[in-house]
Design a protein around this motif. Structure first.
Motif, PDB file in Angstrom:
ATOM      1  N   LEU A  84     -14.834 -10.674  -3.738  1.00 41.61           N
ATOM      2  CA  LEU A  84     -14.054  -9.792  -3.003  1.00 41.61           C
ATOM      3  C   LEU A  84     -14.393  -9.738  -1.583  1.00 41.61           C
ATOM      4  O   LEU A  84     -13.325  -9.421  -0.726  1.00 41.61           O
ATOM      5  N   ASP A  85     -15.498  -9.773  -1.157  1.00 40.50           N
ATOM      6  CA  ASP A  85     -16.241 -10.148   0.199  1.00 40.50           C
ATOM      7  C   ASP A  85     -15.636  -8.755   0.951  1.00 40.50           C
ATOM      8  O   ASP A  85     -14.860  -8.969   2.107  1.00 40.50           O
ATOM      9  N   VAL A  92     -16.701   0.232   1.163  1.00 42.38           N
ATOM     10  CA  VAL A  92     -15.606   1.481   1.686  1.00 42.38           C
ATOM     11  C   VAL A  92     -14.438   1.326   0.623  1.00 42.38           C
ATOM     12  O   VAL A  92     -14.067   0.021   0.531  1.00 42.38           O
ATOM     13  N   GLU A  93     -14.113   2.367   0.131  1.00 45.64           N
ATOM     14  CA  GLU A  93     -12.963   2.253  -0.872  1.00 45.64           C
ATOM     15  C   GLU A  93     -11.611   2.343   0.078  1.00 45.64           C
ATOM     16  O   GLU A  93     -11.421   3.238   0.956  1.00 45.64           O
ATOM     17  N   THR A  94     -10.689   1.435  -0.202  1.00 41.94           N
ATOM     18  CA  THR A  94      -9.472   1.236   0.329  1.00 41.94           C
ATOM     19  C   THR A  94      -8.386   1.193  -0.723  1.00 41.94           C
ATOM     20  O   THR A  94      -8.494   0.865  -1.879  1.00 41.94           O
ATOM     21  N   ASP A  95      -6.997   1.389  -0.436  1.00 37.10           N
ATOM     22  CA  ASP A  95      -5.796   1.439  -1.191  1.00 37.10           C
ATOM     23  C   ASP A  95      -5.876  -0.288  -1.660  1.00 37.10           C
ATOM     24  O   ASP A  95      -5.712  -0.391  -2.855  1.00 37.10           O
ATOM     25  N   GLU A  96      -6.077  -1.211  -0.669  1.00 32.92           N
ATOM     26  CA  GLU A  96      -5.898  -2.361  -0.821  1.00 32.92           C
ATOM     27  C   GLU A  96      -7.046  -2.976  -2.188  1.00 32.92           C
ATOM     28  O   GLU A  96      -6.874  -3.876  -2.973  1.00 32.92           O
ATOM     29  N   LEU A  97      -8.331  -2.288  -1.899  1.00 30.43           N
ATOM     30  CA  LEU A  97      -9.451  -2.879  -2.815  1.00 30.43           C
ATOM     31  C   LEU A  97      -9.074  -2.357  -4.350  1.00 30.43           C
ATOM     32  O   LEU A  97      -9.313  -2.921  -5.219  1.00 30.43           O
ATOM     33  N   LEU A  98      -8.674  -1.055  -4.266  1.00 29.71           N
ATOM     34  CA  LEU A  98      -8.256  -0.425  -5.698  1.00 29.71           C
ATOM     35  C   LEU A  98      -7.213  -1.117  -6.293  1.00 29.71           C
ATOM     36  O   LEU A  98      -7.326  -1.489  -7.555  1.00 29.71           O
ATOM     37  N   ASP A  99      -5.994  -1.548  -5.695  1.00 31.33           N
ATOM     38  CA  ASP A  99      -5.108  -2.214  -6.135  1.00 31.33           C
ATOM     39  C   ASP A  99      -5.384  -3.615  -6.744  1.00 31.33           C
ATOM     40  O   ASP A  99      -5.047  -4.204  -7.783  1.00 31.33           O
ATOM     41  N   GLU A 100      -6.244  -4.333  -5.884  1.00 26.07           N
ATOM     42  CA  GLU A 100      -6.924  -5.469  -6.418  1.00 26.07           C
ATOM     43  C   GLU A 100      -7.605  -5.353  -7.982  1.00 26.07           C
ATOM     44  O   GLU A 100      -7.426  -6.284  -8.769  1.00 26.07           O
ATOM     45  N   LEU A 101      -8.334  -4.418  -7.817  1.00 23.68           N
ATOM     46  CA  LEU A 101      -9.248  -4.217  -9.155  1.00 23.68           C
ATOM     47  C   LEU A 101      -8.311  -3.811 -10.254  1.00 23.68           C
ATOM     48  O   LEU A 101      -8.442  -4.440 -11.478  1.00 23.68           O
ATOM     49  N   VAL A 102      -7.295  -3.091  -9.964  1.00 19.56           N
ATOM     50  CA  VAL A 102      -6.290  -2.760 -11.024  1.00 19.56           C
ATOM     51  C   VAL A 102      -5.516  -4.210 -11.465  1.00 19.56           C
ATOM     52  O   VAL A 102      -5.430  -4.329 -12.601  1.00 19.56           O
ATOM     53  N   ARG A 103      -5.243  -4.921 -10.446  1.00 17.81           N
ATOM     54  CA  ARG A 103      -4.558  -6.138 -10.870  1.00 17.81           C
ATOM     55  C   ARG A 103      -5.491  -7.053 -11.593  1.00 17.81           C
ATOM     56  O   ARG A 103      -5.052  -7.668 -12.581  1.00 17.81           O
ATOM     57  N   ILE A 104      -6.755  -6.994 -11.301  1.00 18.66           N
ATOM     58  CA  ILE A 104      -7.688  -7.948 -12.257  1.00 18.66           C
ATOM     59  C   ILE A 104      -7.865  -7.243 -13.774  1.00 18.66           C
ATOM     60  O   ILE A 104      -7.800  -8.100 -14.677  1.00 18.66           O
ATOM     61  N   ALA A 136     -10.083   2.363 -11.264  1.00 19.46           N
ATOM     62  CA  ALA A 136      -9.162   1.213 -11.642  1.00 19.46           C
ATOM     63  C   ALA A 136      -8.715   1.152 -13.031  1.00 19.46           C
ATOM     64  O   ALA A 136      -7.474   0.796 -13.423  1.00 19.46           O
ATOM     65  N   ARG A 137      -9.501   1.425 -13.955  1.00 19.56           N
ATOM     66  CA  ARG A 137      -9.183   1.400 -15.375  1.00 19.56           C
ATOM     67  C   ARG A 137      -8.393   2.138 -15.719  1.00 19.56           C
ATOM     68  O   ARG A 137      -7.367   2.034 -16.505  1.00 19.56           O
ATOM     69  N   ILE A 138      -8.416   3.486 -15.307  1.00 25.05           N
ATOM     70  CA  ILE A 138      -7.412   4.504 -15.672  1.00 25.05           C
ATOM     71  C   ILE A 138      -6.150   4.205 -14.971  1.00 25.05           C
ATOM     72  O   ILE A 138      -5.033   4.370 -15.583  1.00 25.05           O
ATOM     73  N   ILE A 139      -6.044   3.555 -13.604  1.00 20.62           N
ATOM     74  CA  ILE A 139      -4.723   3.371 -13.166  1.00 20.62           C
ATOM     75  C   ILE A 139      -4.050   2.179 -14.054  1.00 20.62           C
ATOM     76  O   ILE A 139      -2.900   2.151 -14.003  1.00 20.62           O
ATOM     77  N   ALA A 140      -4.895   1.139 -14.184  1.00 16.03           N
ATOM     78  CA  ALA A 140      -4.314   0.135 -15.027  1.00 16.03           C
ATOM     79  C   ALA A 140      -3.728   0.505 -16.378  1.00 16.03           C
ATOM     80  O   ALA A 140      -2.904  -0.439 -17.075  1.00 16.03           O
TER      81      ALA A 140
END
Length: 244
Positions: A84-85, A92-104, A136-140
């Motif tokens: 994810l680079d 740093v936690e961001t909304d975009e990073l969290l969303d990407e992990l949920v998608r994965i 991310a697991r919980i949100i997914a």
């Protein structure tokens, strides 16, 4: 965690973490026909690449070297690598990073998740990666998040052994016998040329955990004196129909 887990998701803070700490679990899974997806949040280019900085490489060159190493190690393990680079020291936690992990999570639908401990005073990126993986697991799992997508079930989460376990509140609750795939893990570790000093360190860790696994299993698993193992902690209770 059993060695025949069919669909592992490994969330690694840096590009080498998954190799040292969960390479055996990954190799066991793919050797037995399962799937392994490795997500590296960063390359560890700033904090874990001192050898390359001493060689005079610039930031992009360091990241490229780390990518080559991680990709080679993942190939040895038979795993899919996703980088994810997002940068490191700090991640740093961001909304975009969290969303990407949920998608994965929703795409991969893992049967088990492996990630860092939630305590590590030596490296704050590791606990952050763990918290992100668990958040991310919980949100997914939530039907109301991106309605219409396939939600995640309840995969168990295992925390792999940190570099200095005694400072990280780590308890070796699960000892995974990786003897049969140890040569594969060792080959993967040797792909991480930027951290060659850790090859022997994590070989010694595997030997020590192998001794503990043999002593704790007795004759049940038939572990030999040269057994190699990885240690994990569970986050959630184990559900079983018998005590064994």
């Amino acid at each position: 965690m059993t060695s025949d887990t069919t669909n592992l998701l490994i969330v690694s803070a840096h590009a080498a973490d998954f190799v040292w700490r969960a390479g055996g679990a990954a190799a066991l899974t793919t050797a037995r026909g399962g799937r392994v997806t490795i997500v590296c949040l960063s390359y560890g280019e700033r904090g874990e690449s001192a050898r390359y900085w001493r060689q005079g490489l610039d930031l992009e060159q360091v990241k490229a070297a780390r990518h080559r190493e991680a990709a080679a190690a993942a190939e040895v393990l038979g795993a899919e690598l996703r980088t994810l680079d997002v940068g490191d020291y700090p991640i740093v936690e961001t909304d975009e990073l969290l969303d990407e992990l949920v998608r994965i999570y929703r795409e991969v639908q893992p049967t088990a998740v492996l990630t860092h401990t939630t305590v590590d005073p030596w490296n704050t990126d590791h606990p952050l990666a763990s918290r992100l993986a668990q958040k991310a697991r919980i949100i997914a799992q939530a039907p109301g998040y991106q309605p219409g997508e396939k939600v995640l079930g309840a995969p168990p989460v295992f925390l792999f052994e940190p570099h200095q376990s005694e400072y990280c509140e780590f308890r070796p609750e699960v000892l995974l016998d990786i003897t049969e795939v140890w040569p594969t893990k060792l080959e993967a570790m040797r792909c991480m040329e930027g951290q060659e000093h850790l090859w022997d360190y994590y070989t010694d860790v595997a030997k020590r955990r192998g001794v503990q696994a043999r002593r704790n299993s007795g004759p049940n698993l038939g572990l030999t004196t040269d057994a190699m193992a990885e240690a994990y902690m569970r986050v959630f209770p184990q559900v079983a129909d018998q005590l064994a």
